[in-house]
Write an enzyme that holds these catalytic residues in place. Structure first.
Site, mmCIF file in Angstrom:
data_model
loop_
_atom_site.group_PDB
_atom_site.id
_atom_site.type_symbol
_atom_site.label_atom_id
_atom_site.label_comp_id
_atom_site.label_asym_id
_atom_site.label_seq_id
_atom_site.Cartn_x
_atom_site.Cartn_y
_atom_site.Cartn_z
ATOM 1 N N ASP A 154 0.839 -1.197 0.000
ATOM 2 C CA ASP A 154 0.000 0.000 0.000
ATOM 3 C C ASP A 154 0.878 1.253 0.000
ATOM 4 O O ASP A 154 1.983 1.238 -0.537
ATOM 5 C CB ASP A 154 -0.930 -0.023 1.216
ATOM 6 C CG ASP A 154 -2.306 0.539 0.906
ATOM 7 O OD1 ASP A 154 -2.404 1.764 0.726
ATOM 8 O OD2 ASP A 154 -3.270 -0.238 0.830
ATOM 9 N N SER A 175 -11.263 -0.957 -1.017
ATOM 10 C CA SER A 175 -9.943 -0.937 -0.386
ATOM 11 C C SER A 175 -10.020 -1.302 1.080
ATOM 12 O O SER A 175 -9.094 -1.916 1.634
ATOM 13 C CB SER A 175 -9.313 0.458 -0.515
ATOM 14 O OG SER A 175 -8.971 0.745 -1.841
ATOM 15 N N HIS A 227 -3.940 5.779 3.752
ATOM 16 C CA HIS A 227 -4.632 4.584 3.256
ATOM 17 C C HIS A 227 -4.008 3.300 3.802
ATOM 18 O O HIS A 227 -4.714 2.426 4.325
ATOM 19 C CB HIS A 227 -4.590 4.607 1.728
ATOM 20 C CG HIS A 227 -5.469 3.599 1.066
ATOM 21 N ND1 HIS A 227 -5.084 2.293 0.844
ATOM 22 C CD2 HIS A 227 -6.731 3.695 0.567
ATOM 23 C CE1 HIS A 227 -6.052 1.641 0.225
ATOM 24 N NE2 HIS A 227 -7.077 2.472 0.055
ATOM 25 N N ASN A 244 -13.568 -0.029 -7.364
ATOM 26 C CA ASN A 244 -14.743 0.842 -7.327
ATOM 27 C C ASN A 244 -15.090 1.267 -8.740
ATOM 28 O O ASN A 244 -14.202 1.537 -9.557
ATOM 29 C CB ASN A 244 -14.456 2.073 -6.463
ATOM 30 C CG ASN A 244 -13.971 1.682 -5.066
ATOM 31 O OD1 ASN A 244 -14.431 0.711 -4.492
ATOM 32 N ND2 ASN A 244 -13.033 2.463 -4.544
#
Length: 388
Positions: free
Chosen positions: A66, A251, A95, A185
């Protein structure tokens, strides 16, 4: 403590391709964190604490690929880290820290937040300084995680199909690693969607986002979804030693499932990555429409349910038969010997009868002078007992 530091240092030296003097990213301005957090619906729904008496994920290594992880956060405990961006280990987005917290946030009495599997060995592999990143770097990160013997890899990243990414995924799968990836998404205005990678590759556990009611979130990509995880109105750890709420996206759904995969691997260490994925899907709460896969992941059933077919698959092998030499063959009956033995036995009985007769008759004859007995003696009548 020293041993853990050495492990972390070794991982950093092995994976980091940073130059001699690392440079601070041009932009490192993550959203401000909140000092407090409330219990989320996701924690109430999954209720992973029911599983902890059985396992908290000990002995399992989970790699988070990430934007980096803020290891100064009081609920984050890293066992190793790597930076493939040639910048710093710092999470400039937040994130990666949120993803790491969902997987392995350490429980605290003063905070109503905790990760799914806080007992795992957590690795951070930084592949980007923003919300996107280079696909080639992502491929290198997956290979790096595999080389560090990760048991589970979480990829909360959307990318395009690319040969080096596909090869990296196959490399990790070949090393018996469970790869959990966000299904992505929907980005198109017309509502259509296209596959997102690496989630859409065969062998990857693709995760869609679920609402508090358990249905698929409208933004969740319906392609190639295996299971759902909480992905809307999510709370988690955030860079800056705080927390963030109202997070949404596949996520954040993926790390919930990655945490469950770690619990399953810890509880059933003999299951390979194929059967771990299968167990998670078979124990999910059930599909509820397009793009929901097997439905919401269920940690308790994933760790406790008895799957008959799985028991057969992992049953101990049947022991091999004994060699022919181990059992002595029966000796066939000897007819001649049996006949001789029978004759000898009969002769012996006859001889015994003769001897017994001789032993009784000879003394009786001597007493009578070898004369025959009287009639009365023969009939048993007593002399003088007849009628007068």
């Amino acid at each position: 403590m020293i041993g853990r530091a050495l492990v972390a240092s070794a991982l950093a030296l092995h994976l980091s391709a940073a130059p001699a003097l690392a440079q601070e990213p041009v932009k490192c301005n993550p959203k401000r964190a909140s000092p407090a957090i409330a219990e989320s619906w996701a924690q109430r729904r999954l209720n992973v604490q029911r599983v902890w008496p059985l396992t908290m994920g000990q002995g399992v290594t989970v790699a988070v690929i990430d934007s980096g992880v803020d290891e100064t956060h009081p609920q984050i405990r890293l066992a190793g880290k790597a930076d493939l961006t040639n910048t710093t280990y710092r999470d400039c987005v937040g994130h990666g820290t949120a993803v790491a917290g969902i997987i392995a946030g350490q429980p605290r009495n003063d905070v109503p937040f905790y990760g799914v599997a806080p007992g795992v060995r957590l690795l951070s592999i930084k592949q980007s300084n923003d919300t996107s990143g280079d696909v080639s770097v992502l491929a290198k990160a997956i290979r790096a995680a595999a080389d560090e013997n990760a048991d589970v890899i979480n990829v909360s990243i959307e990318a395009q199909d690319q040969p080096d990414l596909r090869a990296a995924v196959n490399y990790a799968l070949g090393r018996d690693i469970v790869i959990v990836a966000a299904a992505g998404n929907q980005q198109k205005d017309d509502g259509t969607s296209s596959p997102s990678y690496p989630a859409a590759y065969d062998g990857v556990l693709a995760v869609g986002a679920a609402t508090p009611s358990g249905g698929r979130s409208t933004f969740s990509n319906p392609n190639a979804v295996a299971v759902l995880g909480p992905g809307q109105e999510i709370s988690s750890t955030w860079t800056g030693k705080g927390y963030q709420s109202k997070l949404e996206g596949t996520s954040y759904a993926a790390p919930y499932v990655a945490g469950v995969a770690a619990l399953v691997r810890a509880r059933f260490p003999n299951l390979d990555q194929v059967r771990v994925r299968r167990r998670i899907m078979l124990t999910a709460d059930g599909a509820s429409g397009k793009g929901t896969g097997a439905g919401m992941v269920n940690p308790f059933l994933a760790v406790t349910m008895l799957l008959p077919s799985e028991q057969v698959a992992v049953a101990a092998p049947v022991p091999p038969p004994l060699p022919a030499s181990a059992v002595r063959k029966a000796v066939p009956p000897d007819s001649r010997s049996m006949e001789v033995a029978t004759a000898v036995a009969a002769g012996g009985l006859s001889l015994t009868a003769v001897v017994m007769a001789f032993w009784m008759i000879v003394p009786m004859g001597r007493r009578r002078g070898w004369r025959a007995g009287s009639r009365t003696a023969a009939t048993g009548a007593t002399p003088g007992s007849g009628p007068n």
